[in-house]
Design a protein around this motif. Structure first.
Motif, mmCIF file in Angstrom:
data_model
loop_
_atom_site.group_PDB
_atom_site.id
_atom_site.type_symbol
_atom_site.label_atom_id
_atom_site.label_comp_id
_atom_site.label_asym_id
_atom_site.label_seq_id
_atom_site.Cartn_x
_atom_site.Cartn_y
_atom_site.Cartn_z
ATOM 1 N N LEU A 125 -62.477 33.022 -7.010
ATOM 2 C CA LEU A 125 -61.212 33.214 -6.295
ATOM 3 C C LEU A 125 -61.174 33.845 -5.142
ATOM 4 O O LEU A 125 -62.240 34.702 -4.762
ATOM 5 C CB LEU A 125 -60.129 34.074 -7.312
ATOM 6 C CG LEU A 125 -59.749 33.703 -8.602
ATOM 7 C CD1 LEU A 125 -59.041 34.448 -9.234
ATOM 8 C CD2 LEU A 125 -58.936 32.493 -8.162
ATOM 9 N N VAL A 126 -60.349 33.523 -4.010
ATOM 10 C CA VAL A 126 -60.453 34.065 -2.554
ATOM 11 C C VAL A 126 -59.860 35.514 -2.722
ATOM 12 O O VAL A 126 -60.427 36.342 -2.111
ATOM 13 C CB VAL A 126 -59.581 33.319 -1.787
ATOM 14 C CG1 VAL A 126 -59.384 33.806 -0.219
ATOM 15 C CG2 VAL A 126 -60.126 31.777 -1.628
ATOM 16 N N PHE A 127 -58.788 35.613 -3.375
ATOM 17 C CA PHE A 127 -58.484 37.031 -3.535
ATOM 18 C C PHE A 127 -58.576 37.670 -5.125
ATOM 19 O O PHE A 127 -57.972 37.159 -6.051
ATOM 20 C CB PHE A 127 -56.977 37.066 -3.213
ATOM 21 C CG PHE A 127 -56.567 36.606 -1.849
ATOM 22 C CD1 PHE A 127 -56.601 37.393 -0.795
ATOM 23 C CD2 PHE A 127 -56.038 35.115 -1.640
ATOM 24 C CE1 PHE A 127 -56.668 36.795 0.601
ATOM 25 C CE2 PHE A 127 -55.814 35.103 -0.397
ATOM 26 C CZ PHE A 127 -56.009 35.642 0.677
ATOM 27 N N THR A 128 -59.278 38.905 -4.866
ATOM 28 C CA THR A 128 -59.686 39.450 -6.325
ATOM 29 C C THR A 128 -59.540 41.082 -6.016
ATOM 30 O O THR A 128 -59.366 41.756 -4.862
ATOM 31 C CB THR A 128 -61.406 39.143 -6.704
ATOM 32 O OG1 THR A 128 -61.935 39.942 -5.513
ATOM 33 C CG2 THR A 128 -61.412 37.808 -6.735
ATOM 34 N N ASP A 129 -59.666 41.906 -7.107
ATOM 35 C CA ASP A 129 -60.042 43.356 -6.949
ATOM 36 C C ASP A 129 -61.207 43.833 -6.660
ATOM 37 O O ASP A 129 -62.151 42.638 -6.659
ATOM 38 C CB ASP A 129 -59.271 43.942 -8.065
ATOM 39 C CG ASP A 129 -59.942 43.431 -9.553
ATOM 40 O OD1 ASP A 129 -61.019 43.088 -9.371
ATOM 41 O OD2 ASP A 129 -59.262 43.830 -10.694
ATOM 42 N N GLU A 130 -61.680 44.815 -6.641
ATOM 43 C CA GLU A 130 -63.129 45.341 -6.447
ATOM 44 C C GLU A 130 -64.259 44.789 -7.385
ATOM 45 O O GLU A 130 -65.329 44.917 -7.259
ATOM 46 C CB GLU A 130 -63.131 46.799 -6.543
ATOM 47 C CG GLU A 130 -62.576 47.509 -5.031
ATOM 48 C CD GLU A 130 -61.046 47.445 -5.271
ATOM 49 O OE1 GLU A 130 -60.424 48.196 -4.256
ATOM 50 O OE2 GLU A 130 -60.294 46.962 -5.918
ATOM 51 N N VAL A 131 -63.597 44.237 -8.573
ATOM 52 C CA VAL A 131 -64.748 43.831 -9.542
ATOM 53 C C VAL A 131 -64.447 42.370 -9.781
ATOM 54 O O VAL A 131 -65.260 41.757 -10.901
ATOM 55 C CB VAL A 131 -64.564 44.713 -11.062
ATOM 56 C CG1 VAL A 131 -65.023 45.860 -10.686
ATOM 57 C CG2 VAL A 131 -63.291 44.699 -11.364
ATOM 58 N N GLY A 132 -63.912 41.643 -8.823
ATOM 59 C CA GLY A 132 -63.728 40.071 -8.966
ATOM 60 C C GLY A 132 -62.557 39.638 -10.102
ATOM 61 O O GLY A 132 -62.281 38.523 -9.908
ATOM 62 N N GLY A 133 -61.990 40.673 -10.489
ATOM 63 C CA GLY A 133 -60.764 40.120 -11.319
ATOM 64 C C GLY A 133 -59.301 39.472 -10.317
ATOM 65 O O GLY A 133 -59.355 39.868 -9.327
ATOM 66 N N HIS A 134 -58.561 38.761 -10.878
ATOM 67 C CA HIS A 134 -57.587 38.172 -10.118
ATOM 68 C C HIS A 134 -56.477 39.163 -9.751
ATOM 69 O O HIS A 134 -56.368 40.024 -10.459
ATOM 70 C CB HIS A 134 -56.810 36.869 -10.636
ATOM 71 C CG HIS A 134 -56.090 37.246 -12.222
ATOM 72 N ND1 HIS A 134 -54.665 37.772 -12.178
ATOM 73 C CD2 HIS A 134 -56.465 37.098 -13.308
ATOM 74 C CE1 HIS A 134 -54.418 38.120 -13.150
ATOM 75 N NE2 HIS A 134 -55.414 37.617 -14.186
ATOM 76 N N LEU A 135 -55.762 39.209 -8.683
ATOM 77 C CA LEU A 135 -54.767 40.154 -8.516
ATOM 78 C C LEU A 135 -53.359 39.645 -9.371
ATOM 79 O O LEU A 135 -53.273 38.616 -9.866
ATOM 80 C CB LEU A 135 -54.280 39.927 -7.115
ATOM 81 C CG LEU A 135 -55.277 40.096 -6.173
ATOM 82 C CD1 LEU A 135 -54.654 39.931 -4.664
ATOM 83 C CD2 LEU A 135 -56.285 41.444 -6.177
ATOM 84 N N LYS A 136 -52.533 40.526 -9.577
ATOM 85 C CA LYS A 136 -51.445 40.566 -10.509
ATOM 86 C C LYS A 136 -50.131 40.316 -9.510
ATOM 87 O O LYS A 136 -49.938 41.002 -8.604
ATOM 88 C CB LYS A 136 -51.228 41.759 -11.270
ATOM 89 C CG LYS A 136 -52.214 41.922 -12.532
ATOM 90 C CD LYS A 136 -52.001 42.990 -13.127
ATOM 91 C CE LYS A 136 -53.037 42.814 -14.543
ATOM 92 N NZ LYS A 136 -54.289 42.897 -14.158
ATOM 93 N N HIS A 137 -49.079 39.391 -9.880
ATOM 94 C CA HIS A 137 -48.114 39.117 -9.156
ATOM 95 C C HIS A 137 -47.281 40.225 -8.517
ATOM 96 O O HIS A 137 -46.966 40.451 -7.559
ATOM 97 C CB HIS A 137 -47.344 38.182 -9.711
ATOM 98 C CG HIS A 137 -47.701 36.723 -9.919
ATOM 99 N ND1 HIS A 137 -48.750 36.400 -10.484
ATOM 100 C CD2 HIS A 137 -47.169 35.594 -9.532
ATOM 101 C CE1 HIS A 137 -49.026 34.959 -10.582
ATOM 102 N NE2 HIS A 137 -48.095 34.545 -9.831
#
Length: 394
Positions: free
Chosen positions: A299-311
């Motif tokens: 994913l292009v947009f993640t948090d600091e550990v690679g998880g997806h962002l939440k809407h």
């Protein structure tokens, strides 16, 4: 031996009890399975009484298997049958909203009516009631009623195809008119105020991509690096990250966009530059996170550990920013409208904007932005006027 005794008939099928030569009692009965196919079954017991009890229980059980003879079906039963049988291919979110509309908005009113006796007038009265509101129920918006009508009409159309009813009672009804949605796009000065307000926000690039590409929130959060051609500035929009309804916050990737078609969107070099920066930031995060890093969807947009962002996290950030600018009524989706309007004003053709946004038709695009097209026509008038002055002065 004694004559076989017939036991009482049941709605689901009939049964008979007899004593076998070996002394056991046997109950035989026929029933219809969930496909409406006739099936036979036997039950055995040491005494006649126990046999009869087992038979009654078994008949009660097959009665609830779910096959209903068409003649006796109610509107509510048909809607359940329709959703379970004909809507299995829909997206989970759509399916979930269908079920909730059926259970909360349709069944309480007309669910008990016999399917074949549902009339055009009844449905019209039902829509009128939804529109006016009744005891304890606030009036529903035109959009909601049209959504309900969409579901009911499709279900009844299928009942016609299935030869359960002769014609569709939902045809040619008078539906409340939908008002144009309130668009609150960011225009001109607001755009630059917004850009300085999001400077340094952790979702700055998400907001910028929305504003300058017109992509939907779920499309941006589901965007993969492989979808972007950095050299040409072309993004293939082909999937979305969606929140599953009713699952308490579970997400899923859907390999399609809202209208099911892939599309390409172009992004300006300045936006490409920000994406390069995003990539570098992600690489730093990955180094820092080490074995904790997990971004299997690239994913292009993640948090600091690679998880997806939440809407909702992205949305709340966005709302806080526009509120601080005194624009509390602007929604995240308005960034998409802003893109369209700014593109049209800067001379993109409706066709180009339609393709970028993934609308079905450029007529829809222009319809949505009719007010803007009005200001643009005024500008084009003024341009023509200046042009005429310039040429005729020669």
């Amino acid at each position: 031996g004694k004559m076989a005794r017939k036991s009482g008939r049941s709605a689901a099928g009939s049964g008979s009890i007899r004593k076998r030569p070996d002394g056991l009692w046997e109950a035989r009965f026929t029933y219809l399975d969930e496909l409406g196919v006739k099936k036979r079954r036997s039950i055995y017991a040491p005494t006649q009484k126990e046999c009869r009890q087992k038979l009654t229980a078994a008949l009660r059980e097959v009665d609830t298997v779910g096959y209903k003879a068409p003649q006796r079906m109610s509107v509510g039963e048909w809607l359940d049958e329709w959703v379970d049988t004909y809507c299995v291919h829909l997206k989970p979110k759509t399916l979930c909203s269908y079920r909730s509309q059926i259970n909360n908005r349709i069944k309480p009113y007309i669910g008990g009516v016999r399917l074949e006796s549902l009339s055009n007038t009844q449905v019209q009265r039902y829509y009128n009631k939804l529109s006016q509101g009744d005891d304890g129920q606030t009036p529903l918006s035109a959009k909601t009623i049209q959504n309900i009508h969409g579901i009911l009409h499709k279900a009844m159309e299928q009942a016609v195809v299935a030869r359960l009813i002769r014609d569709n009672p939902c045809d040619r009804l008078r539906l409340p008119k939908i008002k144009k949605p309130d668009l609150h796009p960011l225009m001109d000065d607001d755009v630059s105020r917004f850009l300085s307000a999001i400077k340094g926000d952790r979702y700055e690039t998400v907001f910028i991509l929305a504003l300058f590409s017109g992509m939907r929130q779920s499309e941006i959060l589901g965007l993969q690096w492989g979808d972007i051609d950095m050299d040409s500035g072309i993004v293939t929009v082909q999937r979305q990250l969606q929140l599953k309804d009713g699952t308490g916050g579970q997400y899923q990737f859907l390999d399609s966009t809202k209208n099911g078609k892939k599309r390409t969107a172009t992004i300006a070099p300045a936006v490409v530059a920000m994406l390069h920066q995003q990539r570098r930031l992600q690489a730093e995060w990955q180094l820092a996170a080490g074995r904790l890093w997990s971004n299997e969807n690239d994913l292009v947009f993640t948090d600091e550990v690679g998880g997806h962002l939440k809407h909702h996290t992205v949305y709340n950030h966005f709302k806080a920013i526009v509120r601080s600018m005194g624009l509390g009524n602007v929604r995240f989706h308005d960034l998409r409208h802003s893109y369209a309007i700014n593109a049209l004003q800067n001379g993109d053709s409706p066709k180009e904007v339609q393709e970028q946004l993934g609308h079905y038709s450029s007529a829809f695009t222009m319809d949505t932005y009719a007010e803007v097209s009005e200001t643009m026509r005024k500008e084009s008038q003024a341009r023509m006027e200046r042009f005429i002055k310039r040429v005729s002065d020669l």
